[in-house]
Write a protein that holds these residues in place. Structure first.
Motif, PDB file in Angstrom:
ATOM      1  N   PRO A 178     -10.245  -4.052  -1.149  1.00 49.38           N
ATOM      2  CA  PRO A 178      -9.919  -2.613  -1.028  1.00 49.38           C
ATOM      3  C   PRO A 178      -8.711  -2.237  -1.882  1.00 49.38           C
ATOM      4  O   PRO A 178      -7.814  -3.042  -2.100  1.00 49.38           O
ATOM      5  CB  PRO A 178      -9.605  -2.468   0.466  1.00 49.38           C
ATOM      6  N   LYS A 179      -8.740  -1.014  -2.380  1.00 49.68           N
ATOM      7  CA  LYS A 179      -7.618  -0.483  -3.158  1.00 49.68           C
ATOM      8  C   LYS A 179      -7.253   0.901  -2.625  1.00 49.68           C
ATOM      9  O   LYS A 179      -7.544   1.930  -3.228  1.00 49.68           O
ATOM     10  CB  LYS A 179      -7.986  -0.412  -4.644  1.00 49.68           C
ATOM     11  N   PRO A 180      -6.573   0.932  -1.479  1.00 46.55           N
ATOM     12  CA  PRO A 180      -6.237   2.219  -0.866  1.00 46.55           C
ATOM     13  C   PRO A 180      -5.179   2.970  -1.670  1.00 46.55           C
ATOM     14  O   PRO A 180      -4.398   2.367  -2.405  1.00 46.55           O
ATOM     15  CB  PRO A 180      -5.693   1.808   0.505  1.00 46.55           C
ATOM     16  N   VAL A 181      -5.177   4.264  -1.531  1.00 51.83           N
ATOM     17  CA  VAL A 181      -4.148   5.108  -2.137  1.00 51.83           C
ATOM     18  C   VAL A 181      -3.191   5.528  -1.030  1.00 51.83           C
ATOM     19  O   VAL A 181      -3.582   6.215  -0.086  1.00 51.83           O
ATOM     20  CB  VAL A 181      -4.763   6.350  -2.817  1.00 51.83           C
ATOM     21  N   ARG A 182      -1.947   5.100  -1.139  1.00 49.30           N
ATOM     22  CA  ARG A 182      -0.939   5.438  -0.125  1.00 49.30           C
ATOM     23  C   ARG A 182       0.103   6.351  -0.743  1.00 49.30           C
ATOM     24  O   ARG A 182       0.658   6.046  -1.798  1.00 49.30           O
ATOM     25  CB  ARG A 182      -0.233   4.172   0.389  1.00 49.30           C
ATOM     26  N   ARG A 183       0.382   7.445  -0.083  1.00 48.08           N
ATOM     27  CA  ARG A 183       1.465   8.315  -0.532  1.00 48.08           C
ATOM     28  C   ARG A 183       1.969   9.130   0.643  1.00 48.08           C
ATOM     29  O   ARG A 183       1.265   9.318   1.648  1.00 48.08           O
ATOM     30  CB  ARG A 183       1.003   9.221  -1.661  1.00 48.08           C
ATOM     31  N   PRO A 184       3.193   9.683   0.554  1.00 47.56           N
ATOM     32  CA  PRO A 184       3.707  10.533   1.621  1.00 47.56           C
ATOM     33  C   PRO A 184       2.880  11.810   1.753  1.00 47.56           C
ATOM     34  O   PRO A 184       2.160  12.212   0.832  1.00 47.56           O
ATOM     35  CB  PRO A 184       5.134  10.851   1.160  1.00 47.56           C
ATOM     36  N   SER A 185       3.011  12.442   2.894  1.00 48.19           N
ATOM     37  CA  SER A 185       2.304  13.708   3.117  1.00 48.19           C
ATOM     38  C   SER A 185       2.915  14.814   2.257  1.00 48.19           C
ATOM     39  O   SER A 185       4.036  14.689   1.745  1.00 48.19           O
ATOM     40  CB  SER A 185       2.409  14.101   4.595  1.00 48.19           C
ATOM     41  N   ASP A 186       2.189  15.910   2.115  1.00 47.07           N
ATOM     42  CA  ASP A 186       2.692  17.037   1.317  1.00 47.07           C
ATOM     43  C   ASP A 186       3.999  17.575   1.898  1.00 47.07           C
ATOM     44  O   ASP A 186       4.915  17.940   1.158  1.00 47.07           O
ATOM     45  CB  ASP A 186       1.650  18.155   1.265  1.00 47.07           C
ATOM     46  N   ASP A 187       4.092  17.629   3.222  1.00 48.96           N
ATOM     47  CA  ASP A 187       5.315  18.119   3.853  1.00 48.96           C
ATOM     48  C   ASP A 187       6.492  17.198   3.549  1.00 48.96           C
ATOM     49  O   ASP A 187       7.608  17.667   3.277  1.00 48.96           O
ATOM     50  CB  ASP A 187       5.111  18.226   5.371  1.00 48.96           C
ATOM     51  N   LEU A 306      10.010   7.361   3.540  1.00 49.28           N
ATOM     52  CA  LEU A 306       8.611   7.716   3.346  1.00 49.28           C
ATOM     53  C   LEU A 306       7.789   6.476   3.006  1.00 49.28           C
ATOM     54  O   LEU A 306       8.262   5.561   2.323  1.00 49.28           O
ATOM     55  CB  LEU A 306       8.469   8.725   2.202  1.00 49.28           C
ATOM     56  N   GLU A 307       6.525   6.475   3.446  1.00 49.88           N
ATOM     57  CA  GLU A 307       5.636   5.369   3.135  1.00 49.88           C
ATOM     58  C   GLU A 307       4.687   5.747   2.019  1.00 49.88           C
ATOM     59  O   GLU A 307       4.080   6.824   2.039  1.00 49.88           O
ATOM     60  CB  GLU A 307       4.819   4.961   4.370  1.00 49.88           C
ATOM     61  N   GLY A 308       4.568   4.850   1.031  1.00 53.26           N
ATOM     62  CA  GLY A 308       3.624   5.103  -0.050  1.00 53.26           C
ATOM     63  C   GLY A 308       3.806   4.146  -1.208  1.00 53.26           C
ATOM     64  O   GLY A 308       4.892   3.597  -1.414  1.00 53.26           O
ATOM     65  N   ALA A 316       2.088  12.426  -7.044  1.00 52.29           N
ATOM     66  CA  ALA A 316       2.063  13.597  -6.160  1.00 52.29           C
ATOM     67  C   ALA A 316       3.377  14.383  -6.211  1.00 52.29           C
ATOM     68  O   ALA A 316       3.383  15.612  -6.064  1.00 52.29           O
ATOM     69  CB  ALA A 316       1.777  13.152  -4.729  1.00 52.29           C
ATOM     70  N   LEU A 317       4.491  13.678  -6.439  1.00 55.44           N
ATOM     71  CA  LEU A 317       5.810  14.325  -6.409  1.00 55.44           C
ATOM     72  C   LEU A 317       6.105  15.101  -7.690  1.00 55.44           C
ATOM     73  O   LEU A 317       6.643  16.222  -7.642  1.00 55.44           O
ATOM     74  CB  LEU A 317       6.890  13.264  -6.173  1.00 55.44           C
ATOM     75  N   LEU A 318       5.778  14.540  -8.831  1.00 48.34           N
ATOM     76  CA  LEU A 318       6.185  15.136 -10.111  1.00 48.34           C
ATOM     77  C   LEU A 318       5.722  16.588 -10.300  1.00 48.34           C
ATOM     78  O   LEU A 318       6.507  17.422 -10.764  1.00 48.34           O
ATOM     79  CB  LEU A 318       5.696  14.264 -11.269  1.00 48.34           C
TER      80      LEU A 318
END
Length: 576
Positions: A178-187, A306-308, A316-318
């Motif tokens: 598996p290759k999950p995509v982990r990133r913080p939430s938009d909030d 934050l987790e990601g 997502a941040l840029l």
């Protein structure tokens, strides 16, 4: 067709991508190695199991494919444990076959009986014994799945009678990648932007979790007008082609990295689990992003955790990040970086010609090594010279024991790197103490016909330990090493041996050494009293070194005291 359990285990490992298994053959492991001999997998016969575990760890880490190591019952598999700890601390996927005595005599205090589940419990992500031969495929799949998904060593304990038992093997358990995509939430990302917008002196501290995110990191620094410091483990991924780089911080770091960390008012901590809290900013807001949320705030208090994965998080941040315009702090830190680079360059000078400075040795290595060379280094002063004076370029890579911090890791890691990348130049910088500890596996390099290049930093001492003692004001007792001619030993076992005692001879010899087509070792007699200057010097260290000098004089070590004063003055001069 019926197979025995050992053959099923090897079949699963091949399906998981294991190309090489490292170790020492023997009794309870015999059916496993017999199965390997019938497969496409390669058995790499090391002289010591610890070397096998180090080599497999380096192989797995750098190649990105699972590697394996194995030992026979009792002391055989126990010898693996230090290399297994290395993989565990560095989050390296690894398969470990710990063969065991037969199940009929387990628990009866038989010779060579060891409870491996207890022994390996603290350094593995999976540690289970096969109790029934019909479990072989399922248990091996579980081990591989754990190593891949949890990024660490998986221990498979295989009793000898189990390994030789024939089974039906009808249920085809299989592996998944598996290759999950982990990133913080938009909030959470909006909260990050809000904190960064309030900052006047924003810094970025990049760790090993930034692997693969180099271009995004540069784009982030450009938008924030922020300098980037990095951990030692992130050197390969952050340092090259980076106009915002200000270097490492920490005990092995440099002044410019330390300056950024202490002077920023806002810090973005990315994929870094740097352990020493005293090197974090004491009065800054810190936003930490890490793929493992259990690491958030464990080294130093953070404002927002934050987790990601860093790659996905920055993507997502840029787009929502505001462009900053104030470059004052960035220019200040880059100016400090220029001063630090001048200092490092001064240290790389040949000097007065009376002693060989290890920084000069490292600079020659940097100059003449291949653009895509792979470097291994022993723990101690060797890793300092590589980290500070070797320039990476996006193709060169370094391998060290930066989390576990064990001696004798360099040469075994180089062995694994060369097996994984036979077409690339592999260079190891070993300490004289580190190489001597596991020197028997130079024979493995010869037997495997591996053209590895080994540099011995020969200062006749456990040099890093010696410096630790001196900064604490202690006399350096029990650190002396009465070394043989490493070059003559190298010649005797099939290497090309070189020995250098004069600075004027070093440059040409390094070129000849690197150009030699087979395995080669160069024994370089370096300055024993060379100081590793920390990024900043506090009063305790000054008092400690002064106390050592006084004690050295009182104990008749006048030469040592004079050399320490001489090298201290030279280091101060370079800082000016």
């Amino acid at each position: 067709m019926r197979k025995n359990a050992a053959e099923v285990i090897i079949e699963v490992l091949e399906a998981a991508g294991v190309k090489r298994m490292y170790g020492v053959v023997g009794d309870t492991l015999n059916h496993v190695t017999d199965a390997i001999s019938k497969s496409k997998m390669e058995w790499v016969h090391t002289r010591h199991e610890e070397v096998g575990a180090f080599a497999a760890s380096a192989d797995s880490f750098m190649s990105g494919s699972l590697a394996a190591c194995a030992g026979s019952c009792g002391p055989g598999s126990l010898h693996l444990i230090n290399g297994v700890y290395e993989a565990h601390r560095s989050h390296i996927p690894l398969i470990v076959i710990a063969s065991q005595i037969d199940t009929m005599t387990l628990g009866m205090d038989m010779p060579q009986e060891v409870n491996y589940q207890k022994a390996f419990a603290d350094c593995s992500v999976f540690c289970e014994q096969i109790y029934n031969a019909e479990q072989a495929r399922r248990m091996t799949v579980l081990a591989c799945q754990a190593a891949i998904s949890r990024q660490g060593p998986a221990i498979l304990i295989v009793p000898v009678d189990i390994s030789n038992t024939e089974i039906k093997d009808e249920v085809k358990y299989s592996l998944h990648f598996p290759k999950p995509v982990r990133r913080p939430s938009d909030d959470e990302l909006r909260q990050t932007v809000s904190i960064l917008n309030e900052g006047k002196k924003i810094g970025i501290y990049a760790g090993a979790g930034c692997e693969g995110a180099h271009d995004l990191l540069i784009a982030l620094a450009k938008k924030l007008k922020a300098p980037i410091a990095h951990t030692s483990r992130a050197k390969d991924f952050v340092e090259y082609n980076n106009p915002y780089n200000v270097g490492m911080t920490g005990l092995l770091g440099v002044h410019s990295g330390f300056h950024m960390m202490t002077e920023c008012d806002t810090l973005l901590l990315l994929g870094a689990d740097f352990a020493w809290g005293q090197f974090y900013p004491q009065h800054a807001k810190i936003v930490q992003i890490d793929r493992d949320a259990s690491r958030l705030g464990r080294r130093h208090p953070v404002t927002l955790g934050l987790e990601g994965d860093i790659l996905a998080s920055l993507e997502a941040l840029l787009p929502i990040l505001q462009e900053h315009s104030d470059e004052t702090f960035l220019k200040e830190c880059l100016e400090e970086r220029k001063k630090t680079e001048v200092t490092l360059l001064a240290e790389e000078h040949v000097g007065d010609g009376s002693v060989i400075h290890p920084q000069y040795l490292a600079s020659l290595l940097n100059k003449y090594a291949d653009d895509d060379a792979l470097f291994a280094a022993d723990t101690g002063t060797s890793w300092v010279w590589i980290l500070r004076h070797l320039k990476v370029n996006g193709k060169r890579r370094t391998m060290m024991s930066l989390r576990h911090g064990t001696m004798a890791n360099g040469m075994p890691m180089a062995l694994g790197l060369k097996k994984a990348f036979p077409e690339r130049q592999v260079i190891c910088m070993s300490g004289d103490g580190g190489l001597a500890m596991l020197m028997g596996d130079l024979l493995t390099i010869h037997q495997e016909n591996l053209p590895i290049k080994i540099i011995v930093v020969n200062n006749s001492s456990l040099n890093f330990v010696e410096m630790e003692m001196k900064t604490e004001g202690l006399l350096n007792n029990y650190t002396d090493l009465k070394n043989p001619s490493f070059a003559k030993i190298a010649d005797a076992i099939g290497f090309k041996g070189y020995e250098v005692t004069k600075p004027a001879e070093l440059e040409q010899t390094i070129q000849d050494f690197l150009a030699h087509p087979g395995p080669a070792l160069i024994d370089v007699h370096t300055n024993r009293f060379e100081l590793v200057m920390p990024p900043t010097i506090d009063a305790k260290e000054v008092v400690g070194m002064a106390t050592y000098t006084a004690r050295a004089v009182l104990n008749g070590r006048f030469g040592d005291a004079i050399n320490i004063i001489k090298n201290s003055l030279a280091s101060v001069k370079n800082q000016l």
